[in-house]
Design an enzyme around this catalytic site. Structure first.
Site, PDB file in Angstrom:
ATOM      1  N   ARG A   1       0.839  -1.199   0.000  1.00  0.00           N
ATOM      2  CA  ARG A   1       0.000   0.000   0.000  1.00  0.00           C
ATOM      3  C   ARG A   1       0.877   1.253   0.000  1.00  0.00           C
ATOM      4  O   ARG A   1       0.529   2.268  -0.584  1.00  0.00           O
ATOM      5  CB  ARG A   1      -0.908  -0.012   1.236  1.00  0.00           C
ATOM      6  CG  ARG A   1      -2.012   1.026   1.193  1.00  0.00           C
ATOM      7  CD  ARG A   1      -2.855   0.999   2.444  1.00  0.00           C
ATOM      8  NE  ARG A   1      -2.146   1.566   3.587  1.00  0.00           N
ATOM      9  CZ  ARG A   1      -2.642   1.631   4.813  1.00  0.00           C
ATOM     10  NH1 ARG A   1      -3.837   1.134   5.074  1.00  0.00           N
ATOM     11  NH2 ARG A   1      -1.948   2.182   5.795  1.00  0.00           N
TER      12      ARG A   1
ATOM     13  N   ARG B   1       0.279   8.033   3.342  1.00  0.00           N
ATOM     14  CA  ARG B   1       0.747   8.402   4.678  1.00  0.00           C
ATOM     15  C   ARG B   1       2.260   8.555   4.721  1.00  0.00           C
ATOM     16  O   ARG B   1       2.987   7.794   4.112  1.00  0.00           O
ATOM     17  CB  ARG B   1       0.287   7.342   5.679  1.00  0.00           C
ATOM     18  CG  ARG B   1      -1.196   7.385   5.892  1.00  0.00           C
ATOM     19  CD  ARG B   1      -1.709   6.196   6.670  1.00  0.00           C
ATOM     20  NE  ARG B   1      -1.070   6.047   7.968  1.00  0.00           N
ATOM     21  CZ  ARG B   1      -1.686   5.529   9.024  1.00  0.00           C
ATOM     22  NH1 ARG B   1      -2.940   5.164   8.955  1.00  0.00           N
ATOM     23  NH2 ARG B   1      -1.039   5.380  10.145  1.00  0.00           N
TER      24      ARG B   1
HETATM   25  P1  AMP Z   1      -3.142   5.027  14.043  1.00  0.00           P
HETATM   26  O1  AMP Z   1      -3.883   5.662  12.913  1.00  0.00           O
HETATM   27  O2  AMP Z   1      -4.026   4.608  15.171  1.00  0.00           O
HETATM   28  O3  AMP Z   1      -2.223   3.932  13.591  1.00  0.00           O
HETATM   29  O4  AMP Z   1      -2.177   6.171  14.654  1.00  0.00           O
HETATM   30  C1  AMP Z   1      -1.227   6.824  13.849  1.00  0.00           C
HETATM   31  C2  AMP Z   1      -0.122   7.395  14.701  1.00  0.00           C
HETATM   32  O5  AMP Z   1      -0.660   8.332  15.646  1.00  0.00           O
HETATM   33  C3  AMP Z   1       0.636   6.391  15.560  1.00  0.00           C
HETATM   34  O6  AMP Z   1       1.651   5.730  14.851  1.00  0.00           O
HETATM   35  C4  AMP Z   1       1.198   7.293  16.664  1.00  0.00           C
HETATM   36  O7  AMP Z   1       2.287   8.055  16.192  1.00  0.00           O
HETATM   37  C5  AMP Z   1       0.038   8.247  16.883  1.00  0.00           C
HETATM   38  N1  AMP Z   1      -0.903   7.705  17.901  1.00  0.00           N
HETATM   39  C6  AMP Z   1      -2.192   7.314  17.703  1.00  0.00           C
HETATM   40  N2  AMP Z   1      -2.734   6.890  18.851  1.00  0.00           N
HETATM   41  C7  AMP Z   1      -1.769   6.999  19.802  1.00  0.00           C
HETATM   42  C8  AMP Z   1      -1.696   6.688  21.187  1.00  0.00           C
HETATM   43  N3  AMP Z   1      -2.747   6.155  21.851  1.00  0.00           N
HETATM   44  N4  AMP Z   1      -0.537   6.957  21.832  1.00  0.00           N
HETATM   45  C9  AMP Z   1       0.520   7.491  21.203  1.00  0.00           C
HETATM   46  N5  AMP Z   1       0.548   7.776  19.901  1.00  0.00           N
HETATM   47  C10 AMP Z   1      -0.593   7.530  19.191  1.00  0.00           C
END
Ligand code: AMP
Length: 182
Positions: A122, A128
C-alpha cells in the site's frame, strides 16, 4: 486493539455507526491536527512520521478533552487508545471521573508478516508519511513491545474479546459484533 494494518479503523467505524456512538480515533485526531497545522499537530507530526508514539502526556490530555465532550455520555468507542501502560492508568482515571466503565476490549488478531506485506504494498501507492517499510516495521515492533502486553491487563479484568481479523471487512465485522453480543 490490534497491530497497525489489522483493520482496526475500518471495524471501529462500522461498530460505532451500528451502535450510534462516537468513534474516537486518536490517530484520526492527530492526523486532523497535522492537516490543520495546529500546535498539537506540529507536536505530534514528528513522532508520527518516525512511527513513534506521541508522548503520553500529549495523548492523554487530548483524550481527556475529547471524553469531556457531551456526545460521549451515551457511550463511545476508542480506536487506537490506550497503547501504553500509562495510558491504561490514565483512561481508568478518566472513566472513574465520568462514572463510566469499559464494557469490552476487542483485539483483532492477524498474521504479522501478512499485514506488513500488505502495508508495504500500500505504501507504494503513496499517502501516509509513516508508510516507509522501515517505519512500518518499527510501528509493528512498538506495538509488540508496548501495546500487545496491555491485552493481558484487560484479559484479567474479563473484558478482552479476541477476534480473528483475517477475511473480508463484513465477515470480520460480523465476528466483532458477535463478540460484543450484538
Ligand atoms: P493510528 O492511525 O491509530 O495507527 O495512529 C497513527 C499514529 O498516531 C501512531 O503511529 C502514533 O504516532 C500516533 N498515535 C495514535 N494513537 C496513539 C496513542 N494512543 N498513543 C501514542 N501515539 C498515538
Amino acid at each position: 486493539m490490534g497491530p497497525p494494518g489489522a483493520g482496526k479503523g475500518t471495524q471501529a467505524l462500522l461498530v460505532s455507526e451500528r451502535l450510534g456512538i462516537p468513534h474516537i480515533s486518536t490517530g484520526d485526531i492527530f492526523r486532523a491536527n497535522v492537516k490543520g497545522g495546529t500546535p498539537l499537530g506540529q507536536e505530534a507530526q514528528k513522532y508520527m512520521d518516525a512511527g513513534e508514539y506521541v508522548p503520553d502526556s500529549v495523548t492523554n490530555a487530548m483524550v481527556r478533552d475529547r471524553l469531556d465532550q457531551p456526545d460521549t455520555a451515551p457511550g463511545f468507542l476508542l480506536d487506537g487508545y490506550p497503547r501504553t501502560v500509562a495510558q491504561v492508568d490514565e483512561l481508568a482515571a478518566m472513566l472513574a471521573k465520568h462514572d463510566a466503565v469499559l464494557d469490552h476490549v476487542i483485539e483483532l488478531t492477524v498474521d504479522l508478516e501478512e499485514v506488513v506485506d500488505r502495508l508495504v504494498k500500500r505504501a507504494g501507492a503513496g499517502g501516509r508519511t509513516d508508510d516507509s517499510e522501515e517505519v512500518i516495521r518499527h510501528r509493528q515492533q512498538l506495538y509488540a513491545d508496548q501495546t500487545a502486553p496491555l491485552t493481558a491487563v484487560y484479559q484479567e479484568q474479563g473484558l478482552l474479546r479476541r477476534v480473528d481479523g483475517l477475511g473480508a471487512v463484513d465477515e470480520v465485522a460480523a465476528r466483532v459484533l458477535a463478540a460484543l453480543g450484538i
